[in-house]
Write an enzyme that holds these catalytic residues in place. Structure first.
Site, PDB file in Angstrom:
ATOM      1  N   CYS A  70       0.805  -1.224   0.000  1.00  0.00           N
ATOM      2  CA  CYS A  70       0.000   0.000   0.000  1.00  0.00           C
ATOM      3  C   CYS A  70       0.837   1.272   0.000  1.00  0.00           C
ATOM      4  CB  CYS A  70      -0.948  -0.001   1.192  1.00  0.00           C
ATOM      5  SG  CYS A  70      -2.038  -1.447   1.261  1.00  0.00           S
TER       6      CYS A  70
ATOM      7  N   HIS B 179      -3.542   7.256   1.798  1.00  0.00           N
ATOM      8  CA  HIS B 179      -3.918   5.895   1.436  1.00  0.00           C
ATOM      9  C   HIS B 179      -5.334   5.646   1.933  1.00  0.00           C
ATOM     10  CE1 HIS B 179      -4.083   1.649   0.981  1.00  0.00           C
ATOM     11  NE2 HIS B 179      -3.804   1.351   2.227  1.00  0.00           N
TER      12      HIS B 179
ATOM     13  N   ASN C  90      -9.941  -0.266  -0.118  1.00  0.00           N
ATOM     14  CA  ASN C  90      -8.475  -0.284  -0.117  1.00  0.00           C
ATOM     15  C   ASN C  90      -7.980  -0.947  -1.396  1.00  0.00           C
ATOM     16  OD1 ASN C  90      -5.747  -0.664   0.336  1.00  0.00           O
ATOM     17  ND2 ASN C  90      -5.979  -1.424   2.413  1.00  0.00           N
TER      18      ASN C  90
END
Length: 319
Positions: free
Chosen positions: A113, A246, A276
């Site tokens: 990520c 993020h 996500n």
């Protein structure tokens, strides 16, 4: 010295959108349970015939068009992904082939990520050193294929997508400063340990996560890396026009903004729309902010992300 500047951005989300109510039809969950804990309402899932490189190419073409450039103008391709098309070659070389621009360097960056921050920082170094003039930086993921769809604690969190930017040479710093970190001592908090060996998958091929552990680590370290990158750049939080974080969990994003003393009105929030998407998360949010008209030229952006490894980072950008 020459600097790097974002010339254009683009993104791509697969056509299939899965809502929380859709998930509740086959696993024990609900829209209220997911939304209250994560802020996620929907996620996009790649079609069976779509590969990570396909998502990356769609986003790349959109970024090139936004920059007013053609694929042949690119002299370096960096793809951030934890879900490559295959063991090798790199997804970046596959993207290169699909764009029809063989010859320039192309490679993948794997920091999950945080991958886009790592890739952006790497591209910046290439441009500042004079080794590249126009760089295609892509974050692309198909996380839906490494999820256990019977595990409600993980499968509700992730989605598929891609985002991209084109960096080019500038007389002024578009990438102001970056700060990258990693600590492998925390690898067991979030991982997909399976690997191919002797024709078999050894270990689980599914993502595993210690949710509370990840949350605690992320809140602490995202706040710290944001403070660090600002301090090292000689800037303060009130000079930041937009935080582009993020998009993993709304509560983590809110906590980071609060720690910096920033209103959520200064945060680009897209987690509700696509969940996500790992390395695609930040560039997807960035492109959404730009295309919506919120992010304008000359504004200062704070990009930040954290992922398995653990790896994390923040990048200050003057758009």
């Amino acid at each position: 010295m020459q600097y790097a500047k974002i010339l254009g951005s683009g993104s791509y989300l697969p056509a299939k959108r899965v809502s929380n109510d859709d998930l509740a039809k086959f696993i024990d969950t609900s829209d209220e349970w997911i939304t209250s804990r994560t802020g996620i309402k929907n996620r996009h899932i790649a079609a069976d015939n779509e590969k990570t490189s396909d998502l990356a190419v769609f986003a790349a073409k959109a970024a090139l068009a936004d920059a007013g450039l053609s694929a042949s103008d690119i002299d370096l391709i960096i793809v951030a992904t934890a879900t490559p098309d295959m063991q090798f070659p790199s997804t970046a070389t596959i993207v290169q082939q699909k764009l029809g621009i063989g010859g320039c360097p192309a490679f993948d960056v794997q920091a999950v990520c945080a991958g886009f921050m790592y890739a952006l920082t790497t591209a910046n170094a290439y441009i500042k050193s004079g080794m590249a003039q126009k760089v295609l930086v892509i974050g692309a993921e198909i996380f839906s294929r490494i999820l256990d769809w019977n595990d409600r604690s993980t499968c509700v969190l992730f989605g598929d997508g891609a985002g991209a930017v084109v960096l080019g040479v500038s007389d002024e710093a578009g990438i102001i400063h970056s700060r990258l970190q990693a600590d492998g001592n925390y690898l067991d908090l979030l991982k997909t340990p399976g690997q191919i060996a002797n024709g078999q998958i050894c270990g689980t091929p599914f993502l595993t996560m210690d949710g509370p552990g990840v949350y605690k680590f992320a809140v602490k370290n995202l706040s710290q890396v944001a403070e660090d990158v600002l301090q090292e750049a000689g800037m303060t939080a009130d000079q930041v026009d937009w935080v582009v974080p993020h998009q993993a969990n709304k509560r983590i994003i809110e906590s980071t903004a609060k720690h910096l003393g920033l209103s959520m009105d200064k945060v680009i929030l897209t987690v509700q729309d696509h969940g996500n998407t790992s390395a695609a998360s930040v560039p997807l949010a960035l492109d959404a902010g730009i295309k919506s008209g919120k992010i304008k030229r000359g504004q200062v952006l704070l990009l930040e992300g954290i992922g398995g490894g653990f790896a994390w980072g923040a990048v200050l950008v003057r758009y």
